[in-house]
Design an enzyme around this catalytic site. Structure first.
Site, PDB file in Angstrom:
ATOM      1  N   THR A  11      44.864  -1.316 -21.980  1.00 16.22           N
ATOM      2  CA  THR A  11      43.926  -0.874 -20.942  1.00 16.22           C
ATOM      3  C   THR A  11      44.193   0.540 -20.429  1.00 16.22           C
ATOM      4  O   THR A  11      43.327   1.122 -19.783  1.00 16.22           O
ATOM      5  CB  THR A  11      43.965  -1.849 -19.740  1.00 16.22           C
ATOM      6  N   VAL A  14      46.070   5.760 -23.277  1.00 23.67           N
ATOM      7  CA  VAL A  14      46.296   5.774 -24.727  1.00 23.67           C
ATOM      8  C   VAL A  14      45.699   4.525 -25.361  1.00 23.67           C
ATOM      9  O   VAL A  14      45.131   4.574 -26.452  1.00 23.67           O
ATOM     10  CB  VAL A  14      47.805   5.905 -25.051  1.00 23.67           C
ATOM     11  N   ARG A 112      63.235   6.194 -30.045  1.00 24.09           N
ATOM     12  CA  ARG A 112      62.793   7.132 -31.090  1.00 24.09           C
ATOM     13  C   ARG A 112      63.972   7.757 -31.827  1.00 24.09           C
ATOM     14  O   ARG A 112      63.876   8.051 -33.016  1.00 24.09           O
ATOM     15  CB  ARG A 112      61.942   8.257 -30.477  1.00 24.09           C
ATOM     16  N   CYS A 151      53.847  13.894 -28.365  1.00 22.34           N
ATOM     17  CA  CYS A 151      52.678  14.727 -28.672  1.00 22.34           C
ATOM     18  C   CYS A 151      53.027  16.200 -28.855  1.00 22.34           C
ATOM     19  O   CYS A 151      52.455  16.879 -29.707  1.00 22.34           O
ATOM     20  CB  CYS A 151      51.620  14.573 -27.587  1.00 22.34           C
ATOM     21  N   GLN A 177      50.488  22.685 -22.409  1.00 24.92           N
ATOM     22  CA  GLN A 177      50.107  21.301 -22.620  1.00 24.92           C
ATOM     23  C   GLN A 177      49.012  20.835 -21.664  1.00 24.92           C
ATOM     24  O   GLN A 177      48.997  21.190 -20.485  1.00 24.92           O
ATOM     25  CB  GLN A 177      51.341  20.400 -22.491  1.00 24.92           C
ATOM     26  N   GLY A 181      48.209  14.470 -21.430  1.00 24.54           N
ATOM     27  CA  GLY A 181      49.497  14.051 -21.959  1.00 24.54           C
ATOM     28  C   GLY A 181      50.344  13.297 -20.940  1.00 24.54           C
ATOM     29  O   GLY A 181      51.259  12.563 -21.301  1.00 24.54           O
ATOM     30  N   ARG A 236      52.759  22.758 -18.304  1.00 22.74           N
ATOM     31  CA  ARG A 236      51.495  22.056 -18.119  1.00 22.74           C
ATOM     32  C   ARG A 236      50.461  23.078 -17.630  1.00 22.74           C
ATOM     33  O   ARG A 236      50.762  23.873 -16.725  1.00 22.74           O
ATOM     34  CB  ARG A 236      51.674  20.965 -17.061  1.00 22.74           C
ATOM     35  N   HIS A 243      47.206  20.361 -27.052  1.00 25.00           N
ATOM     36  CA  HIS A 243      48.413  21.131 -26.751  1.00 25.00           C
ATOM     37  C   HIS A 243      48.442  22.364 -27.647  1.00 25.00           C
ATOM     38  O   HIS A 243      48.321  22.268 -28.870  1.00 25.00           O
ATOM     39  CB  HIS A 243      49.675  20.298 -27.029  1.00 25.00           C
ATOM     40  N   THR A 326      46.146  13.376 -27.459  1.00 24.01           N
ATOM     41  CA  THR A 326      46.008  11.917 -27.326  1.00 24.01           C
ATOM     42  C   THR A 326      45.443  11.292 -28.600  1.00 24.01           C
ATOM     43  O   THR A 326      45.387  10.076 -28.700  1.00 24.01           O
ATOM     44  CB  THR A 326      45.154  11.509 -26.100  1.00 24.01           C
TER      45      THR A 326
END
Lengths: 347, 347, 347, 347
Positions: A11, A14, A112, A151, A177, A181, A236, A243, A326
């Protein structure tokens, strides 16, 4: 061939992109959407505050949202899960799915950099999927966990991979960016209108470490990081999507800008449904003011990388690159990893 | 002591900033405003489309605009001229004033890199004014021409000067520049809303060459450029005022971030009416998201430099710096050079 | 004469404006700042995430924040309190201060329409302060509660008051409101960049009811609402500060635009330290594109009303008006009411 | 059936939209593109600074640009011309094409209010095409000239047409218009960032007069304007595309909001390739913050009208409406008129 897929955390911002991108996908069929327990039992239309500029696909709108729990999706007969949960939530929620045997293609940032988790961009390091065997050995999972990078990392790494033939030694990168994001509520309007913010928590570290893992080499047992030095400065700015990054790369060789452009243009894409061709669109010296976020973020449906402004510096080159944060930088990256997992027989 | 001053090209965006900044100046008294021949004879209020957010000073509003010509200002009894003309116009218009004996403190970009023209920031290289003697010898002028650097250069150079004690070798800088730097009509709204533009014509070259001149050394006869390599990547973003810059500096020494912050904070300012104290305001690691254009561009009335985000890289440091581009980066820079010219006896 | 004042809820966006505006105030001396219990005991500098573009006044920065409770400020010896709390909090927190005898000038929206609470703009309806006697009778308070209207209401009402001599019958008003009106985190960047939102919860009702109370008449015992019909349509746009409003007013008389401009210009201001003179600055037909938020919101230090674009319609007039929403529309409005309370002897 | 079409003034912002919208059109085949004489002989790619976010269609990119002159397009065998020239240019250039027998569907504002020129929205007043006979009689043209209204007018008129069954008497409308309506260079970034401009030259008059013509009745010989009073207040805001409008309509009847929403939803669209179905998408009271420019401008590919926020006022209703100003409000409007001209046998 059709593969039934589910979305964990469907929801959010992303999650909505996942649904938009999966609508009409040639092989993936959306069969389950999960959210927090408070939304379970609602229709997707009720549970999501839909904010994408295309309508909710009709069939998804009426789909029942279930809890983010292996039991809750057991009946959905799903073969592949996409995850776009906040990393703290994902760290708790992903393992039970993996134990239950699911293959999870995750955009969440937890794990990651774990030594046994493949961090993959299909056009760059598909062989890193081999880490899944290591992962299963070590963790005793029947499923498999694959991550895509952040991203801001994914915007730059394909161009660095194209440069690596010239001996990549040092990278200084500044990012401009987009606010998306940070998620739907991540940046307030009072913070960013008529302003820029020269700091995004954790982002610089992600760019520096994830890049070296993505460009690293896997010998079938262990993954060695690339030895380039990467330093990032993340900003930002008041743009919605896309980006833009300025890269200064110091190289062992001394290629001229034309050779660099050619290496980027010639860099091979992957033969997967969502891969762009070419992977990197490169603007020449006659269009020095490209790429621009609003004009170029939709290249290849938002899945492409766009570069330009290639110029020589004393000991290397400088250039600009851009991707849709995104799409290629989040939901699209996970879907592409899902396509690779299917192609390689993990699903 | 009062010095009568004039402004060449007083109706444009930078001209309006000159008028705003000179209002209430302790020593400068505005006595002449020039514009294109079509405006000559009008009052300033009629000739200028005033767009600054403070009202036109009453006395200036009723001042008669004259042509940009030595004869036209002869009666104004002016000792010092400020110039904010487009460089192509300035290249034609400034020489007659210099021949007529005027001292001109100019913001226009023509002749900035000429070997006999001082390019000066009073806190950085006041000794370069010595080039005026060389200039008078070579050109036969009674007057004197002094330039201030480009707005993107001036934002960075004070911090580089503070770093020079650590052996400045290479600079990679990315800029996030405000639209006002392009003049009132320089950037259209269709170009910049929800966007960024990774190219500003000529800007990268200015940053690379002007920085080395400003940091260079003058032996009384000739000026040697600093031997640092400077590579710049310039971007326009949707902010109104204030240029933010990300700097990666490679240094011979290996100072830690605290030493770098201390060097910046301790860098000496000048003892002139418009000089800030300290010259460089430095945010520490507890405020990593500063400086920001909207919050920090007004430091010291827009005449200060603000830095932050200092971190170590493998072979140097990275940090962010910011200045108000139409105050410290344009009109204010010329006024400050004017104050130095008075202090040093050239006016 | 000096009056010691305190701010209830001093760390939020409006609280910061109070502190900025009180710095250097001719009669008010800031003696107490309150916040939520979790901040009590901190210095103001620690407790507030300062986001105003002027520095925290030094003495305030080191002031100790106390809880929002009559006992906690008992030692501060304060005569007048300003309140900028969220309305749900204010509804609980203001009464104990009033019972304890404090005079409170509040910007919070609770109780604005209560029959015994003066809703006051000093230049418009100072006589409504007479309701304080009614209030004390009914509630048994030793203190007194005075409210100022909502930011979108206050922008329009002075111009309506000036029109009332022509027989104000119907008002249709559309607003273009800045994001700061929603508080620091009220509008996300994803909501508003490249967008506008034609709805602000509760705002239309506030404009419709508060206007009629402000323009109403008080006979010493009861307040009768003005009988004009007011309908408002409220929009949020991507500006930082300054509400712009388009008004269509149907009038009993048929004044021409020049008469309307003259009535606005001639409308009397109040003789209080923060009142502007004139109250309403009016642009003529030669400047039809004014007022504009960025250029005109700072008129009279943000305390003035600016109007323009006056034109005749079939049965009335249309025009535009503007005010700074966090100065004249919030903190400044409360301070001005405080000045009136002092002038009228309630403090 | 295929109809060969041409575009007069094909390289500008609206011209680019024509090309984007005609790409893949079911019946129109682009056969000629014209521009100023200086571009004649170039390919379209060379002549246009392409700024739309989809690529130039390949076949158009290599098309030769010709002068805007009947002789220059004689060989192209074109049956229908679209025009998006500045009105002063169109006033001179359109007549020769009409004399030469071309049917011209024009977006230019000249002659919109001429008594013998149909100003048409196919879903609203297709019968006004009957004015072409009057036009041919009076002007002796073999061709035919049809105009579409201004972008701000077309956003509102379909909703007014839906309201007319309730007796439309007075309209007060405030607009929040995107910068693209002023053309690529029409609004500078310095004008609009953190700002709004309450004036667009000539726009208010266009909304007031064009609306009454569009809603007027044609008896086969003469067109009578609708007798509603319309007053408009036009504002430019920092959005890229999509005009949002607040309407206050006074009505003879007293419908409740539900009846108004139903009338708008039920308003019949046209049976033409580019007509949306429904013509007006209406948000209910559960989504009071819609329509929004960024989320709703793409309804029906940018050809639809979106309404919401319907509420009762004392003597009528208020609501918001929105359309994409360069699609439904410009190029798309002309194409739709072209489709109607084909359907009705004029082409």
């Amino acid at each position: 061939m059709s593969v039934r897929v589910g979305i964990l955390g469907a929801t959010g911002a992303v999650g909505q992109r996942f649904i938009q991108l999966l609508d009409g996908h040639p092989t993936f069929e959306l069969a389950a959407v999960t959210a927090s327990p408070s939304s379970a039992g609602s229709t997707y239309r009720e549970a999501a505050k839909w904010r994408v500029d295309t309508p909710i696909p009709d069939d998804v709108a009426e789909m029942e949202v279930v809890a983010t729990d292996p039991d809750a999706i057991a009946d959905a007969d799903v073969d592949l899960l996409f995850s776009s949960l906040p990393s703290s939530v994902a760290a708790e929620v992903e393992p039970p799915f993996l134990e239950a045997g699911y293959v999870v293609s995750s955009n969440s940032s937890n794990d990651r950099m774990a030594a046994d988790v493949p961090l993959t961009i299909p056009e760059i390091n598909p062989d890193h999927l081999g880490l899944i065997d290591v992962q299963r050995d070590e963790r005793g999972w029947d499923g498999a966990l694959v991550k895509n990078p952040n991203c801001s990392t994914i915007t730059m790494v394909p161009t660095l991979a194209a440069l690596d033939e010239f001996g990549l030694e040092t990278v200084h990168v500044s990012t401009l960016q987009a606010v998306s994001g940070a998620g739907y509520s991540g940046v307030t309007s009072m913070e960013i209108l008529d302003n820029a913010i020269p700091h995004i928590g954790g982002e610089e570290d992600k760019m520096e470490t994830e890049s070296r893992k993505l460009l690293g080499s896997f010998d079938g047992a262990e993954l060695a990081l690339h030895d380039a030095d990467v330093a990032a400065s993340c900003n930002r700015i008041p743009t919605l999507d896309g980006h833009l990054e300025n890269v200064f790369a110091e190289l062992a060789d001394d290629p001229d800008p034309a050779a660099v452009r050619e290496a980027m243009r010639a860099f091979e894409s992957a033969d997967l449904p969502s891969s762009p061709d070419p992977l990197i669109k490169v603007f020449g010296p006659d269009e020095p003011d490209r790429p621009q976020p609003r004009l170029d973020r939709t290249y290849a449906g938002g899945m492409g990388i766009v570069a330009g402004g290639v110029e020589a510096t004393t000991n290397g080159i400088q250039y600009n690159c851009l991707a849709h944060n995104t799409i290629r930088g989040a939901a699209g990256a996970s879907i592409l990893n899902g396509e690779l997992l299917v192609e390689e027989g993990y699903v």
